[in-house]
Design a protein around this motif. Structure first.
Motif, PDB file in Angstrom:
ATOM      1  N   SER A  45       0.826  -1.201   0.000  1.00  0.00           N
ATOM      2  CA  SER A  45       0.000   0.000   0.000  1.00  0.00           C
ATOM      3  C   SER A  45       0.865   1.258   0.000  1.00  0.00           C
ATOM      4  CB  SER A  45      -0.924  -0.004   1.208  1.00  0.00           C
ATOM      5  OG  SER A  45      -1.636   1.190   1.303  1.00  0.00           O
ATOM      6  N   MET A  46       1.905   1.266   0.815  1.00  0.00           N
ATOM      7  CA  MET A  46       2.798   2.424   0.873  1.00  0.00           C
ATOM      8  C   MET A  46       3.487   2.637  -0.470  1.00  0.00           C
ATOM      9  SD  MET A  46       4.447   1.885   4.669  1.00  0.00           S
ATOM     10  CE  MET A  46       5.861   2.871   4.283  1.00  0.00           C
ATOM     11  N   THR A  89       2.472   1.628  -3.471  1.00  0.00           N
ATOM     12  CA  THR A  89       1.468   2.051  -4.453  1.00  0.00           C
ATOM     13  C   THR A  89       1.123   3.520  -4.289  1.00  0.00           C
ATOM     14  OG1 THR A  89       0.545  -0.188  -4.459  1.00  0.00           O
ATOM     15  CG2 THR A  89      -0.833   1.557  -5.360  1.00  0.00           C
ATOM     16  N   ASP A  90       0.923   3.947  -3.053  1.00  0.00           N
ATOM     17  CA  ASP A  90       0.630   5.360  -2.793  1.00  0.00           C
ATOM     18  C   ASP A  90       1.779   6.262  -3.238  1.00  0.00           C
ATOM     19  OD1 ASP A  90      -1.805   4.634  -1.768  1.00  0.00           O
ATOM     20  OD2 ASP A  90      -1.186   4.812   0.344  1.00  0.00           O
ATOM     21  N   GLN A 113       1.796   6.591  -7.014  1.00  0.00           N
ATOM     22  CA  GLN A 113       0.683   7.386  -7.529  1.00  0.00           C
ATOM     23  C   GLN A 113       0.917   8.883  -7.300  1.00  0.00           C
ATOM     24  OE1 GLN A 113      -2.766   5.758  -5.627  1.00  0.00           O
ATOM     25  NE2 GLN A 113      -2.909   4.041  -7.052  1.00  0.00           N
ATOM     26  N   VAL A 114       1.558   9.232  -6.211  1.00  0.00           N
ATOM     27  CA  VAL A 114       1.835  10.645  -5.921  1.00  0.00           C
ATOM     28  C   VAL A 114       2.846  11.188  -6.925  1.00  0.00           C
ATOM     29  CG1 VAL A 114       2.923  12.199  -4.254  1.00  0.00           C
ATOM     30  CG2 VAL A 114       1.252  10.526  -3.491  1.00  0.00           C
TER      31      VAL A 114
END
Length: 45
Positions: free
Chosen positions: A35-36, A38-39, A42-43
């Motif tokens: 999750s980290m 992927t985030d 995306q940023v």
């Protein structure tokens, strides 16, 4: 250091590695790291 101290240090290092392996391969930690990552991707773009 004596041989016994080297042996104790080796056993302690192996035990520490085993604990890290169990923690890092757990599904909860894997999901959190995924999750980290992927985030973060995306940023950036």
């Amino acid at each position: 250091m004596s041989t016994a101290e080297y042996a104790l240090g080796t056993v302690a290092a192996c035990a520490f590695a085993a604990v890290l392996y169990v923690i890092l391969t757990s599904s909860q930690v894997r999901d959190t790291l995924t999750s980290m990552l992927t985030d973060a991707l995306q940023v950036g773009g």
